[in-house]
Design a protein around this motif. Structure first.
Motif, short mmCIF file in Angstrom:
data_model
loop_
_atom_site.label_atom_id
_atom_site.label_comp_id
_atom_site.label_asym_id
_atom_site.label_seq_id
_atom_site.Cartn_x
_atom_site.Cartn_y
_atom_site.Cartn_z
N ASN A 1 0.81 -1.20 0.00
CA ASN A 1 0.00 0.00 0.00
C ASN A 1 0.85 1.26 0.00
O ASN A 1 0.38 2.33 -0.33
CB ASN A 1 -0.92 0.03 1.23
N VAL A 2 2.09 1.13 0.41
CA VAL A 2 2.99 2.29 0.50
C VAL A 2 4.18 2.04 -0.43
O VAL A 2 4.82 1.00 -0.37
CB VAL A 2 3.49 2.50 1.94
N VAL A 3 4.45 3.00 -1.26
CA VAL A 3 5.60 2.93 -2.14
C VAL A 3 6.47 4.15 -1.84
O VAL A 3 5.98 5.29 -1.87
CB VAL A 3 5.17 2.93 -3.63
N VAL A 4 7.72 3.93 -1.53
CA VAL A 4 8.64 5.02 -1.22
C VAL A 4 9.12 5.63 -2.54
O VAL A 4 9.57 4.92 -3.43
CB VAL A 4 9.84 4.52 -0.40
N VAL A 5 8.97 6.93 -2.64
CA VAL A 5 9.39 7.65 -3.83
C VAL A 5 10.58 8.54 -3.43
O VAL A 5 10.46 9.36 -2.52
CB VAL A 5 8.25 8.52 -4.38
N GLU A 6 11.68 8.35 -4.10
CA GLU A 6 12.85 9.17 -3.78
C GLU A 6 12.72 10.54 -4.42
O GLU A 6 12.31 10.65 -5.58
CB GLU A 6 14.13 8.50 -4.30
N THR A 7 13.04 11.55 -3.66
CA THR A 7 13.07 12.90 -4.20
C THR A 7 14.44 13.50 -3.88
O THR A 7 15.07 13.15 -2.90
CB THR A 7 11.97 13.79 -3.58
N ARG A 8 14.87 14.37 -4.72
CA ARG A 8 16.18 15.00 -4.51
C ARG A 8 16.06 16.48 -4.59
O ARG A 8 15.30 17.06 -5.21
CB ARG A 8 17.20 14.50 -5.52
#
Length: 108
Positions: free
Chosen positions: A101-108
């Motif tokens: 249900n949770v997907v980690v999205v990388e941001t920079r």
């Protein structure tokens, strides 16, 4: 963790067994023990630890029945709740192929 629940009747009254984060927290609060340690000891036959789990996971009208209810239960009924309780606990923990249900999205 997946939310798992099932309906059952005890002495003609409808109850639910439900394993979710709230029931885990409640079991830890009652026992003073981490949930997984509580389950491990319950599986070894600790009546007290099974009681904590049931007091937290067995619900009437959406509310946990609590320890007094479990303490006043006859042993035959108590014993009949073992299998459905442990089946729900096992099914509550996702396997590697369970949809996340949770997907980690990388941001920079």
């Amino acid at each position: 963790m997946l939310i798992n629940k099932t309906s059952l009747t005890i002495d003609g009254k409808l109850y639910e067994l439900e394993v979710n984060v709230g029931s885990m927290i409640n079991a830890e609060r009652l026992s003073g023990t981490q949930f997984m340690s509580l389950v491990a000891e319950a599986e070894k036959g600790s009546v007290q630890n099974v009681s904590y789990l049931l007091a937290s996971c067995l619900k009437e009208n959406g509310q946990p029945v609590g320890m007094k209810f479990i303490e006043n239960m006859d042993f035959g009924t108590f014993e009949q709740l073992f299998d459905p309780l442990f089946d729900l606990i096992i099914k509550s923990f996702p396997t590697s192929d369970t949809k996340k249900n949770v997907v980690v999205v990388e941001t920079r």
